[in-house]
Write a protein that holds these residues in place. Structure first.
Motif, PDB file in Angstrom:
ATOM      1  N   GLU A   1      -0.933  -3.799  -6.846  1.00  0.00           N
ATOM      2  CA  GLU A   1      -2.033  -2.651  -7.072  1.00  0.00           C
ATOM      3  C   GLU A   1      -1.636  -1.546  -6.458  1.00  0.00           C
ATOM      4  OE1 GLU A   1      -5.575  -5.105  -9.435  1.00  0.00           O
ATOM      5  OE2 GLU A   1      -5.826  -3.685  -7.716  1.00  0.00           O
ATOM      6  N   GLU A   2      -2.116  -0.375  -6.803  1.00  0.00           N
ATOM      7  CA  GLU A   2      -1.937   0.825  -6.225  1.00  0.00           C
ATOM      8  C   GLU A   2      -3.422   1.200  -5.574  1.00  0.00           C
ATOM      9  OE1 GLU A   2      -0.740   4.150  -8.520  1.00  0.00           O
ATOM     10  OE2 GLU A   2       1.570   3.320  -8.612  1.00  0.00           O
ATOM     11  N   PHE A   3      -3.320   1.759  -4.193  1.00  0.00           N
ATOM     12  CA  PHE A   3      -4.582   2.399  -3.835  1.00  0.00           C
ATOM     13  C   PHE A   3      -4.196   3.612  -3.170  1.00  0.00           C
ATOM     14  CE2 PHE A   3      -2.145   0.232  -0.137  1.00  0.00           C
ATOM     15  CZ  PHE A   3      -2.639   0.827   0.780  1.00  0.00           C
ATOM     16  N   SER A   4      -5.621   4.319  -2.716  1.00  0.00           N
ATOM     17  CA  SER A   4      -5.395   5.516  -2.028  1.00  0.00           C
ATOM     18  C   SER A   4      -6.021   5.715  -0.856  1.00  0.00           C
ATOM     19  CB  SER A   4      -5.850   6.646  -3.040  1.00  0.00           C
ATOM     20  OG  SER A   4      -5.194   6.809  -4.270  1.00  0.00           O
ATOM     21  N   THR A   5      -5.595   6.435   0.248  1.00  0.00           N
ATOM     22  CA  THR A   5      -6.281   6.509   1.348  1.00  0.00           C
ATOM     23  C   THR A   5      -6.021   8.048   1.793  1.00  0.00           C
ATOM     24  OG1 THR A   5      -6.620   5.793   3.639  1.00  0.00           O
ATOM     25  CG2 THR A   5      -4.283   5.760   2.719  1.00  0.00           C
TER      26      THR A   5
ATOM     27  N   THR B   1       4.543   0.241  -0.411  1.00  0.00           N
ATOM     28  CA  THR B   1       5.398   1.212  -0.794  1.00  0.00           C
ATOM     29  C   THR B   1       4.743   2.476  -1.013  1.00  0.00           C
ATOM     30  OG1 THR B   1       6.880  -0.366  -1.846  1.00  0.00           O
ATOM     31  CG2 THR B   1       7.416   1.998  -2.442  1.00  0.00           C
ATOM     32  N   LEU B   2       5.253   3.545  -0.471  1.00  0.00           N
ATOM     33  CA  LEU B   2       4.613   5.119  -0.615  1.00  0.00           C
ATOM     34  C   LEU B   2       4.959   5.478  -1.989  1.00  0.00           C
ATOM     35  CD1 LEU B   2       2.927   7.262   0.625  1.00  0.00           C
ATOM     36  CD2 LEU B   2       5.080   8.305   1.587  1.00  0.00           C
TER      37      LEU B   2
ATOM     38  N   GLU C   1      10.216  11.705   4.172  1.00  0.00           N
ATOM     39  CA  GLU C   1      11.484  11.253   3.470  1.00  0.00           C
ATOM     40  C   GLU C   1      12.315  10.150   4.010  1.00  0.00           C
ATOM     41  OE1 GLU C   1      14.345  14.609   4.299  1.00  0.00           O
ATOM     42  OE2 GLU C   1      12.975  16.040   2.968  1.00  0.00           O
ATOM     43  N   THR C   2      11.683   9.461   5.225  1.00  0.00           N
ATOM     44  CA  THR C   2      12.297   8.235   5.804  1.00  0.00           C
ATOM     45  C   THR C   2      11.158   7.350   5.453  1.00  0.00           C
ATOM     46  OG1 THR C   2      13.261   9.212   7.600  1.00  0.00           O
ATOM     47  CG2 THR C   2      12.852   6.771   7.753  1.00  0.00           C
ATOM     48  N   PRO C   3      11.632   6.171   4.501  1.00  0.00           N
ATOM     49  CA  PRO C   3      10.748   4.998   4.211  1.00  0.00           C
ATOM     50  C   PRO C   3      10.128   4.332   5.491  1.00  0.00           C
ATOM     51  CG  PRO C   3      12.785   4.896   2.808  1.00  0.00           C
ATOM     52  CD  PRO C   3      13.139   6.024   3.722  1.00  0.00           C
ATOM     53  N   GLY C   4       8.917   4.252   5.415  1.00  0.00           N
ATOM     54  CA  GLY C   4       8.179   3.669   6.485  1.00  0.00           C
ATOM     55  C   GLY C   4       7.796   4.565   7.732  1.00  0.00           C
TER      56      GLY C   4
ATOM     57  N   PHE D   1      -0.285   4.078  -2.138  1.00  0.00           N
ATOM     58  CA  PHE D   1       0.602   3.156  -1.847  1.00  0.00           C
ATOM     59  C   PHE D   1       0.539   2.169  -3.128  1.00  0.00           C
ATOM     60  CE2 PHE D   1      -0.054   4.957   2.257  1.00  0.00           C
ATOM     61  CZ  PHE D   1       1.127   5.026   2.957  1.00  0.00           C
ATOM     62  N   ARG D   2       1.628   1.497  -3.120  1.00  0.00           N
ATOM     63  CA  ARG D   2       1.605   0.347  -3.805  1.00  0.00           C
ATOM     64  C   ARG D   2       1.827  -0.932  -2.732  1.00  0.00           C
ATOM     65  NH1 ARG D   2       5.358   1.497  -6.952  1.00  0.00           N
ATOM     66  NH2 ARG D   2       4.071   2.389  -8.652  1.00  0.00           N
ATOM     67  N   VAL D   3       0.904  -1.944  -3.111  1.00  0.00           N
ATOM     68  CA  VAL D   3       1.077  -3.105  -2.471  1.00  0.00           C
ATOM     69  C   VAL D   3       2.071  -4.012  -3.045  1.00  0.00           C
ATOM     70  CG1 VAL D   3      -0.285  -5.065  -1.552  1.00  0.00           C
ATOM     71  CG2 VAL D   3      -1.452  -3.152  -1.967  1.00  0.00           C
TER      72      VAL D   3
END
Length: 221
Positions: free
Chosen positions: A45-49, A74-75, A93-96, A120-122
């Protein structure tokens, strides 16, 4: 005798003032200056923070690099909060990795200030447990300043406090980290409509142990 007493009193006053000054300086240093809001979510699922500056941070700028584990999340998106005061520059731009620079030139931030909204998506394959969602990159810039009374910038020590990612087991309605008779009691009280016992949407999703989109007495057995 009176002169000695006056000297002792004077020393006591000076010592007390020194302690007060030291205490003020200590409380202004090392406080939490950057944090992220809590969230509730499941695998897949997706969540917001929201990354924000909390109350009493007393800073005017900061420069940090935030890391997130791409094996966990995942952003999906990142954008400036609509209520921001000041200027925030970010690079994701850089993942992570997310580089964040914030500046407010006029005065220190002393109350809650939202900066960035992240979604993000878990990842679906992570297991039950508690994980660090966001962390600081120790190899990158980590600095903050406050404006002193003379209007000059002074570097301050500060901390970051980021919400953790917790994946609960289905049936763990009371969020205790285990499934037991207490969870069944929560469900039964909810189904009975007892005052103060209605479950939130997130807890209801954990109560659906049969995965049939309906929470009923069967889920409490």
């Amino acid at each position: 005798m009176k002169k000695q007493l006056m000297r002792l009193l004077l020393l006591a006053v000076v010592f007390t003032l020194a302690l007060a000054a030291f205490g003020t300086a200590a409380s202004a240093s090392g406080a939490v200056a950057v944090a992220s809001s809590d969230f509730e979510t499941h695998q897949g699922e997706e969540f917001s923070t929201t990354i924000y500056i909390p109350d009493n941070a007393n800073i005017v700028d900061f420069d940090i690099a935030v890391k997130y584990d791409t094996e966990l999340i995942t952003l999906v998106s990142i954008e400036e909060n609509k209520d921001i005061k000041g200027t925030v520059i970010f690079n994701a731009e850089t993942p992570g990795r997310i580089l964040i620079n914030y500046t407010r030139t006029s005065k220190n931030v002393t109350s809650y200030q939202p900066l960035l909204d992240l979604k993000f998506r878990v990842n679906e394959n992570i297991g039950i447990g508690t994980y660090d969602c966001l962390t600081i990159d120790p190899d990158a810039a980590y600095v903050a300043h406050w404006l002193n009374d003379a209007g000059g910038l002074e570097e301050v020590n500060f901390q970051c406090s980021f919400a953790k990612l917790t994946i609960y087991e289905m049936g763990d309605v009371d969020l205790s980290g285990k499934v037991d008779i207490g969870d069944a009691t929560y469900i039964r009280r909810h189904l009975a409509g007892l005052s103060g016992s209605l479950l939130s949407d997130f807890r209801l999703s954990l109560a659906d142990t049969y995965y049939d989109t309906i929470v009923d007495i069967a889920d409490a057995i």
